[in-house]
Design a protein around this motif. Structure first.
Motif, PDB file in Angstrom:
ATOM      1  N   MET A  44       0.826  -1.204   0.000  1.00  0.00           N
ATOM      2  CA  MET A  44       0.000   0.000   0.000  1.00  0.00           C
ATOM      3  C   MET A  44       0.862   1.256   0.000  1.00  0.00           C
ATOM      4  O   MET A  44       1.943   1.293   0.585  1.00  0.00           O
ATOM      5  N   TRP A  45       0.343   2.268  -0.708  1.00  0.00           N
ATOM      6  CA  TRP A  45       0.958   3.587  -0.751  1.00  0.00           C
ATOM      7  C   TRP A  45      -0.155   4.603  -0.472  1.00  0.00           C
ATOM      8  O   TRP A  45      -1.092   4.738  -1.260  1.00  0.00           O
ATOM      9  N   LYS A  46      -0.032   5.322   0.642  1.00  0.00           N
ATOM     10  CA  LYS A  46      -1.020   6.348   1.000  1.00  0.00           C
ATOM     11  C   LYS A  46      -0.553   7.674   0.404  1.00  0.00           C
ATOM     12  O   LYS A  46       0.433   8.250   0.848  1.00  0.00           O
ATOM     13  N   ASN A  47      -1.253   8.119  -0.610  1.00  0.00           N
ATOM     14  CA  ASN A  47      -0.785   9.281  -1.376  1.00  0.00           C
ATOM     15  C   ASN A  47      -1.671  10.510  -1.240  1.00  0.00           C
ATOM     16  O   ASN A  47      -1.484  11.496  -1.962  1.00  0.00           O
ATOM     17  N   HIS A  83      -1.696  -2.591 -14.009  1.00  0.00           N
ATOM     18  CA  HIS A  83      -0.625  -1.730 -13.494  1.00  0.00           C
ATOM     19  C   HIS A  83      -0.286  -0.549 -14.388  1.00  0.00           C
ATOM     20  O   HIS A  83       0.489   0.319 -13.990  1.00  0.00           O
ATOM     21  N   SER A  84      -0.824  -0.474 -15.593  1.00  0.00           N
ATOM     22  CA  SER A  84      -0.461   0.619 -16.491  1.00  0.00           C
ATOM     23  C   SER A  84      -0.973   1.957 -15.962  1.00  0.00           C
ATOM     24  O   SER A  84      -2.093   2.042 -15.436  1.00  0.00           O
ATOM     25  N   SER A  85      -0.171   2.983 -16.135  1.00  0.00           N
ATOM     26  CA  SER A  85      -0.542   4.292 -15.599  1.00  0.00           C
ATOM     27  C   SER A  85      -1.812   4.836 -16.250  1.00  0.00           C
ATOM     28  O   SER A  85      -2.541   5.614 -15.632  1.00  0.00           O
ATOM     29  N   ASN A  86      -2.111   4.404 -17.489  1.00  0.00           N
ATOM     30  CA  ASN A  86      -3.338   4.908 -18.128  1.00  0.00           C
ATOM     31  C   ASN A  86      -4.589   4.408 -17.410  1.00  0.00           C
ATOM     32  O   ASN A  86      -5.620   5.074 -17.400  1.00  0.00           O
ATOM     33  N   TYR A  87      -4.518   3.224 -16.759  1.00  0.00           N
ATOM     34  CA  TYR A  87      -5.661   2.748 -15.988  1.00  0.00           C
ATOM     35  C   TYR A  87      -5.881   3.626 -14.760  1.00  0.00           C
ATOM     36  O   TYR A  87      -7.018   3.934 -14.389  1.00  0.00           O
ATOM     37  N   ILE A 120       3.679   3.003  -9.411  1.00  0.00           N
ATOM     38  CA  ILE A 120       3.920   3.616  -8.098  1.00  0.00           C
ATOM     39  C   ILE A 120       4.222   5.109  -8.240  1.00  0.00           C
ATOM     40  O   ILE A 120       3.683   5.943  -7.512  1.00  0.00           O
ATOM     41  N   GLN A 121       5.055   5.441  -9.231  1.00  0.00           N
ATOM     42  CA  GLN A 121       5.419   6.845  -9.445  1.00  0.00           C
ATOM     43  C   GLN A 121       4.206   7.680  -9.837  1.00  0.00           C
ATOM     44  O   GLN A 121       4.010   8.788  -9.324  1.00  0.00           O
ATOM     45  N   LEU A 131      -2.756   3.820  -3.510  1.00  0.00           N
ATOM     46  CA  LEU A 131      -2.533   2.621  -4.316  1.00  0.00           C
ATOM     47  C   LEU A 131      -2.486   1.397  -3.405  1.00  0.00           C
ATOM     48  O   LEU A 131      -1.759   1.375  -2.409  1.00  0.00           O
ATOM     49  N   LEU A 132      -3.290   0.395  -3.759  1.00  0.00           N
ATOM     50  CA  LEU A 132      -3.293  -0.891  -3.052  1.00  0.00           C
ATOM     51  C   LEU A 132      -3.031  -1.994  -4.070  1.00  0.00           C
ATOM     52  O   LEU A 132      -3.720  -2.079  -5.095  1.00  0.00           O
ATOM     53  N   VAL A 133      -2.028  -2.832  -3.786  1.00  0.00           N
ATOM     54  CA  VAL A 133      -1.630  -3.867  -4.747  1.00  0.00           C
ATOM     55  C   VAL A 133      -1.569  -5.224  -4.057  1.00  0.00           C
ATOM     56  O   VAL A 133      -0.713  -5.470  -3.201  1.00  0.00           O
ATOM     57  N   GLY A 134      -2.504  -6.097  -4.413  1.00  0.00           N
ATOM     58  CA  GLY A 134      -2.439  -7.486  -3.981  1.00  0.00           C
ATOM     59  C   GLY A 134      -1.729  -8.299  -5.045  1.00  0.00           C
ATOM     60  O   GLY A 134      -1.026  -7.743  -5.899  1.00  0.00           O
TER      61      GLY A 134
END
Length: 252
Positions: free
Chosen positions: A156-159, A175-179, A201-202, A211-214
């Motif tokens: 997880m990333w708390k942004n 994972h693509s930034s366009n999504y 992530i960036q 962002l949450l990634v399982g």
């Protein structure tokens, strides 16, 4: 249950247009039996899930993924094992991602999102699903829910400093930034997927979206489970079995 009856059930559950548009993204890897009583389901077709199917006397496997061609040699070995154990196998990838009860919606339901406002669809490419909580919740509460349900240490990333209200979801390789950009344009404060790259992530950090990634496997298993249950609802004489998959994407 006869295989013909199973194929009729698939056509009943998925609309004709979706099956036609994605006609190369589902089908049988192997037909060893004309009829069956026990269906085993998992995200992946692998030597491990085939062994689990054999141990559970499964006669038909239903998975989200076929054995990928770029995992060189795996498909051939899986086919040998399926024939050895006399197990039929059906996989359904794209259509299960873009049906109303599919992978994204099922994950949203599991983590307690109150309303699905937008289903994931295919529109010259994947489009994330969107869901909303009736009342905003703390980001850490959502993290805990995902970790508890997936039974894995979700990254997880708390942004941002907001409470979570609107969530974009694209399970698996979303994972693509366009999504993430699509989720932002829909007003989402949080994005959930099953894989991440440096750019995922960036961009999430830059754009200020949580962002949450399982894992790819366990963000998608609930869609396969939903499908298995629907097949059973329409064919009550069959038994369904969840096949064991390890959390092999985690490098402990």
């Amino acid at each position: 249950m006869e295989l013909e009856q199973f194929e009729h059930t698939i056509r009943k559950l998925f609309n004709k247009e979706l099956l036609e548009e994605l006609d190369d993204d589902y089908g049988f890897t192997n037909k060893s039996r004309g009829s069956f009583k026990t269906v085993g389901y998992s995200t992946n077709l692998s030597l491990e899930t085939i062994e689990s199917a054999a141990e559970n006397n499964v006669e038909l496997m239903v998975t989200h993924h076929d054995a990928w061609d770029f995992i060189y040699g795996l498909k051939e070995e899986c086919l040998k094992k399926l024939k050895e154990y006399n197990i039929s196998h059906f996989w359904i990838h794209g259509p299960l991602d873009f049906v109303e009860f599919g992978t994204c919606t099922s994950l949203m339901n599991v983590i307690g999102i109150d309303r699905v406002t937008k289903y994931s669809i295919y529109d010259n490419g994947d489009v994330p699903g969107v869901g909303e909580f009736n009342e905003p919740i703390d980001f850490n509460v959502l993290v805990k829910r995902m970790r508890d349900e997936l039974e894995e240490p979700v990254r997880m990333w708390k942004n941002n400093e907001k409470q979570v209200k609107k969530v974009g979801v694209l399970t698996g390789a979303g994972h693509s930034s366009n999504y993430i950009k699509m989720a932002l344009e829909d007003g989402c404060d949080t994005y959930i997927t099953g894989e991440a790259t440096l750019y995922t992530i960036q961009y999430a950090q830059f754009a200020g979206i949580n962002l949450l990634v399982g894992s790819h496997t366990f963000t998608e298993i609930y869609g396969v489970e939903s499908l298995a249950k629907k097949i059973q609802e329409l064919n009550t004489a069959i038994k369904i079995v969840k096949l064991k998959e390890d959390h092999f994407e985690l490098n402990h």
